[in-house]
Design an enzyme around this catalytic site. Structure first.
Site, PDB file in Angstrom:
ATOM      1  N   GLU A   1       3.932   2.093   9.427  1.00  0.00           N
ATOM      2  CA  GLU A   1       2.735   2.933   9.560  1.00  0.00           C
ATOM      3  C   GLU A   1       2.632   3.708   8.254  1.00  0.00           C
ATOM      4  OE1 GLU A   1       0.311   5.402   9.448  1.00  0.00           O
ATOM      5  OE2 GLU A   1       1.494   6.747  10.700  1.00  0.00           O
TER       6      GLU A   1
ATOM      7  N   CYS B   1      -1.017  12.709   9.716  1.00  0.00           N
ATOM      8  CA  CYS B   1      -1.277  11.353   9.266  1.00  0.00           C
ATOM      9  C   CYS B   1      -2.586  10.899   9.893  1.00  0.00           C
ATOM     10  CB  CYS B   1      -0.136  10.425   9.678  1.00  0.00           C
ATOM     11  SG  CYS B   1       0.180  10.341  11.431  1.00  0.00           S
TER      12      CYS B   1
ATOM     13  N   GLY C   1       5.434   6.291   6.471  1.00  0.00           N
ATOM     14  CA  GLY C   1       5.442   6.854   5.124  1.00  0.00           C
ATOM     15  C   GLY C   1       4.385   6.223   4.243  1.00  0.00           C
ATOM     16  N   SER C   2       4.694   6.082   2.977  1.00  0.00           N
ATOM     17  CA  SER C   2       3.714   5.613   1.994  1.00  0.00           C
ATOM     18  C   SER C   2       3.757   4.098   1.842  1.00  0.00           C
ATOM     19  CB  SER C   2       3.991   6.262   0.639  1.00  0.00           C
ATOM     20  OG  SER C   2       5.215   5.768   0.112  1.00  0.00           O
TER      21      SER C   2
ATOM     22  N   VAL D   1       6.736   2.850  -0.544  1.00  0.00           N
ATOM     23  CA  VAL D   1       8.057   2.807   0.079  1.00  0.00           C
ATOM     24  C   VAL D   1       8.076   1.738   1.175  1.00  0.00           C
ATOM     25  CG1 VAL D   1       9.802   4.125   1.347  1.00  0.00           C
ATOM     26  CG2 VAL D   1       8.456   5.237  -0.451  1.00  0.00           C
ATOM     27  N   GLY D   2       6.947   1.560   1.858  1.00  0.00           N
ATOM     28  CA  GLY D   2       6.870   0.525   2.891  1.00  0.00           C
ATOM     29  C   GLY D   2       7.153  -0.860   2.337  1.00  0.00           C
TER      30      GLY D   2
END
Length: 594
Positions: free
Chosen positions: A297, A331, A275-276, A279-280
């Site tokens: 990732e 991605c 994700g982003s 949020v990571g």
């Protein structure tokens, strides 16, 4: 010749037998997966009306995950947003199943993979159509990104997975020469995965395959933007697991929003997040409470470098595909294009011709080259980035054309757009775009290309093109990223023996390949006696308790004996070691006599 002849015959016989065995098909049962409610022809009146989802963050407070087709805004249905208590219960059930599955054989695990592979090959169109409807991507992009990558991963696991999970023997070194040393790979327990929407099929199967094959259970939270497809793909997994007699709840797919994901992180033994970066970082903070391993990732801003000796028409075709695949579907799409000034004009011209022929429209309504953008309001973000670039001097040289979009769905589409005269002051060259925009910038030297490529907070992948493979390889080696393609784009992901992941704001840790498979394991080092009870560790007399007066001198000589750089020093050390041991033995004998 008499000596070699039997070896040649034996080798030939072995090769023939291996070939004949390959011709014998495996007995792989078929599975039946109910798809009646996801096929277009079986839409009911209740779930076929046009859906207008709430804007902003209003949807996050809902207890339902609403699903719709981004290309047509057709309503697909809804699923529950699980509460933390419900998530913890699902994980507890997965934990019970894992204890059983940990004892399963690799033969049983391989059969599970073969059943999945058979179903995927026989139902490619269904899988791609479900992915297309839920994310807006074309059938071709679904096949490339969903079917081929997943089949490749399954094939690699079938071929090499067991080998990389068996104990690996290592050198014991000089001091422990009489020991056997090995690394063992044991299941971690329950793997948690929070995956993105861009590849709904592969993003579920990718972590699931590695987790289950290595003896774990897994609970996967699918994106709220691709829950409809994710829960259908879950049926396939369930049917395949049942066919091999696996315990129930070994694999689970859950739906929800941030609260659901946070509960998953707090209850599993490892978390994999796609994700982003924002949020990571939250995932990492939450994972620190239980100190579980994390693989992140987080996307990228991949540079695409074209040297003046590259085949312009060939690379232009690859470049446009790279951009269209990043149109909200891919991605690690190429998002920054650096072209040598000597071929800049010809490259832009070639790209312009290709983009002019590209059509955009609902992927299941015609032969379109690019479908809808999955995320609501994302087209607004893309236009903001383009406007910022235009205000700072960039120019649009070409945009793709729209097909028949249908009423009420225009904002879910964005035309492929090529910009020139861009630079790194523009947000378009710094922020992850995730859209069909190609900003092209000039460079003069290889050193300048490397500097531009590294001028980013991201570091996932890169692609470098040159008529000299050596030159392209050298440039790629200097780019700070986790994935590099030389004279190609994104081919790494089709090599499932390779690890995948990035650095900087693109995350850390790896999935895929040996590294990704072993990342699902507890890595345990084991040392044991090489020659059973005959030779064991025995503490030399000078350093036994009570330690002798010459204990430290003995240790100095022992270190020099084992690790000295020349034979003379080693021999001198050996004499000192034997002398001190002899003296200690004599002293102990006198003490006992007295």
């Amino acid at each position: 010749m008499a000596f070699w002849w039997p070896l040649i015959v034996a080798a030939s016989a072995y090769a023939i037998c291996r070939f004949l065995l390959m011709l014998i098909p495996f007995n792989v049962p078929s599975i039946d997966v109910d798809a009646s409610d996801v096929t277009e022809g079986n839409q009911t009146q209740e779930n076929s009306f046009i859906y207008i989802p709430p804007r902003g963050r209003a949807q996050q407070s809902d207890k339902k995950v609403q699903c719709y087709e981004p290309a047509t805004m057709k309503y697909l249905g809804y699923f529950p947003a699980l509460s933390p208590a419900e998530v913890h219960d699902r994980v507890a059930q997965a934990r019970k199943a894992q204890k059983i599955w940990a004892e399963s054989s690799f033969k049983q695990r391989r059969q599970f993979l073969r059943i999945l592979l058979k179903y995927i090959i026989e139902h490619q169109e269904l899988i791609c159509e479900v992915s297309s409807r839920d994310t807006g991507k074309t059938m071709v992009d679904a096949s490339l990104g969903e079917i081929m990558t997943t089949c490749e991963k399954i094939t690699w696991l079938l071929s090499e997975g067991e080998k990389w999970l068996k104990p690996e023997y290592r050198c014991s070194g000089r001091a422990m020469l009489y020991k056997k040393s090995r690394v063992e790979f044991h299941p971690l327990g329950v793997i948690g995965a929070i995956v993105s929407w861009n590849y709904p099929f592969h993003n579920i199967f990718n972590p699931m395959l590695a987790a289950v094959f290595s003896g774990n259970s897994i609970v996967i939270k699918v994106s709220e933007n691709a829950s409809w497809s994710g829960l259908f793909y879950f049926r396939i997994i369930q049917a395949a697991l049942a066919a091999v007699g696996a315990p129930e709840n070994l694999v689970d797919v859950i739906t929800g929003f941030a609260e659901t994901g946070e509960a998953l992180v707090s209850s599993v033994d490892k978390i994999i997040f796609v994700g982003s970066p924002g949020v990571g970082k939250m995932i990492m903070r939450n994972a620190s409470d239980t100190l579980i391993p994390v693989t992140l990732e987080l996307g990228g801003k991949d540079p695409f470098i074209v040297c003046e000796d590259a085949d312009v028409s060939h690379v232009a075709q690859i470049a446009v595909r790279a951009v269209l695949q990043s149109s909200g579907q891919n991605c690690a799409g190429a998002e920054r294009f650096y072209v040598h000034r000597d071929i800049y004009s010809s490259f832009v011209s070639e790209v312009t011709k290709i983009v002019k022929s590209v059509s955009v429209g609902p992927p299941l309504a015609g032969r379109y080259d690019m479908g809808a953008i999955c995320l609501q309001e994302h087209s607004d973000k893309l236009q903001i980035l383009v406007n910022d670039a235009l205000e700072k001097g960039a120019e649009i040289v070409v945009r793709g054309s729209f097909g028949h979009l249908g009423e009420g769905a225009v904002d879910q589409f964005y035309p492929p757009t090529v910009l020139v005269n861009v630079d790194h002051t523009m947000k378009l060259m710094q922020e992850e775009t995730f859209g069909p925009i190609m900003p092209i910038m000039k460079f003069s030297t290889d050193e300048e290309a490397v500097k531009l490529a590294n001028d980013s907070r991201y570091g996932l992948g890169c692609a470098v093109f040159s008529g000299s493979q050596r030159r392209a390889r050298k440039i790629a080696s200097q780019i700070h990223c986790g994935v590099a393609a030389v004279n190609d784009f994104a081919s790494n992901y089709m090599c499932q023996s390779l690890p995948f992941g990035g650095v900087k704001h693109s995350g850390f840790g790896r999935f895929a390949g040996v590294e990704g498979l072993r990342a699902c394991c507890l890595v345990k080092s084991v040392v044991e006696d090489r020659w059973g009870p005959y030779i064991k560790t025995k503490i030399p007399k000078p350093i036994q308790y009570p330690v002798g007066e010459n204990g430290f001198e003995f240790q100095q000589s022992l270190v020099e004996l084992l690790y000295g750089l020349n034979i003379r020093d080693k021999l001198r050390a050996l004499v000192n070691v034997l002398k001190m041991m002899s003296e200690q033995n004599s002293s102990n004998s006198r003490s006992r006599t007295e």
